[in-house]
Design an enzyme around this catalytic site. Structure first.
Site: not given
Length: 338
Positions: A70, A113, A238, A242
């Site tokens: 994706k 999810r 992610d 961060k």
């Protein structure tokens, strides 16, 4: 060769959080059994647009037999343009044949999810008597975290919502969330108190479990605020750089990863490891190991626990399979020959 194409609205109409929770729990366990492959994450930030994109891919074996990828785009400024800020497409392939079986919007499945992941961390690691949940970040992902957590932990009595950069957004979510939970997730939250709180410090001091879902690059929660026995599910980190919680919270905590290598590279533990506040050798294991019972979890009510969840495409795959199956049964979507 027939491929099913589903829009965001069609995916939303057929997918159910309870099924996604079951599938995500199962695929974490498959990963720990060596029955999945996570391919390298690709990400890029667009500085002028204050935006980011990432490409995630993977392969899940067992009874699933799926692989794919994706691309997700997060362009926050789209809101001012009347456009959705969170967009993406995903492709799902049958790993027995290599034939594509679905092409669909990726944003809703990603939210589902991710909500399941944060909640599974809370359910597996928070104290059994946990009553107060704190959500850091009141954006698009927050309702999914709340819904999934209330499904797994219905004894939660209070949800405190904090958004360090947009307090009105937290207020709006607190006002509408009970209705959204009922209409979108079939979750009865009539007995839950939802509070928007301006002070992250005040909220953390009350919280039994904390879920973080922001794009922060510096800590929003400091160690001095954390009471003994608090659990953290960290989902915002992610990409490299961060950081949502003080690296010192990792010192002495029990820490679990969704994928060790990915978490060390781009997860919440990246900076604590770089600064020496935490060592990679101290990672207890992956969440799948915990769910399988091959590593220890919480052993008392004073331990701090952390689930570092960077996001794995194998979770999207199994959620997408649910959507494809249910859409076909309902005759929803467009099937085309490729």
């Amino acid at each position: 060769m027939s491929v099913l194409i589903l829009t965001r609205e069609q995916v939303q109409s057929v997918i159910d959080m309870r099924e996604v929770l079951e599938k995500v729990r199962g695929v974490y366990q498959l990963k720990s059994k060596g029955e999945s492959v996570i391919w390298p994450l690709v990400n890029y930030e667009f500085p002028q647009e204050n935006a980011a994109m990432d490409i995630r891919s993977g392969y899940v074996m067992g009874d699933e037999q799926l692989h794919g990828l994706k691309m997700l785009n997060n362009f926050p400024a789209n809101t001012e343009k009347g456009l959705p800020p969170f967009n993406g497409l995903m492709m799902v392939y049958d790993s027995n044949t290599g034939i594509p079986i679905g092409i669909m919007d990726a944003s809703y499945i990603t939210c589902m999810r991710t909500g399941a992941a944060g909640a599974i961390g809370v359910d597996a690691l928070a104290r059994k008597d946990a009553k107060t949940l704190m959500i850091l970040g009141a954006g698009k992902q927050a309702p999914f975290q709340i819904a999934a957590t209330l499904i797994l932990r219905p004894q939660i009595e209070k949800v405190i919502i904090v958004d360090p950069v947009n307090y009105p957004q937290a207020q709006g979510l607190a006002e509408r969330i009970a209705k959204q939970l009922r209409e979108e997730f079939s979750v009865d939250a009539s007995g839950v108190e939802f509070i928007a709180e301006e002070s992250a410090e005040k909220a953390v001091k009350q919280a039994d479990a904390v879920i973080t879902v922001t794009r922060a690059t510096k800590p929003m929660i400091m160690k001095d605020w954390v009471k003994p026995g608090t659990h953290f599910s960290c989902l915002g980190s992610d990409m490299e750089g961060k950081e949502e919680i003080d690296e010192n919270i990792f010192t002495g905590a029990k820490v679990y990863a969704d994928d060790k290598a990915q978490c060390m590279r781009v997860g919440e533990m990246e900076i604590p490891i770089a600064k020496g506040a935490f060592k990679k050798e101290d990672i207890m294991g992956e969440i799948g190991d915990l769910l399988l019972g091959t590593v220890k979890g919480r052993e008392n009510d004073t331990e701090t626990t952390i689930f570092d969840a960077t996001g794995l495409y194998i979770l999207d795959l199994v959620a997408a399979k649910v959507a494809i199956s249910k859409a076909k049964d309902a005759k929803i979507g467009i099937e085309i020959d490729m």
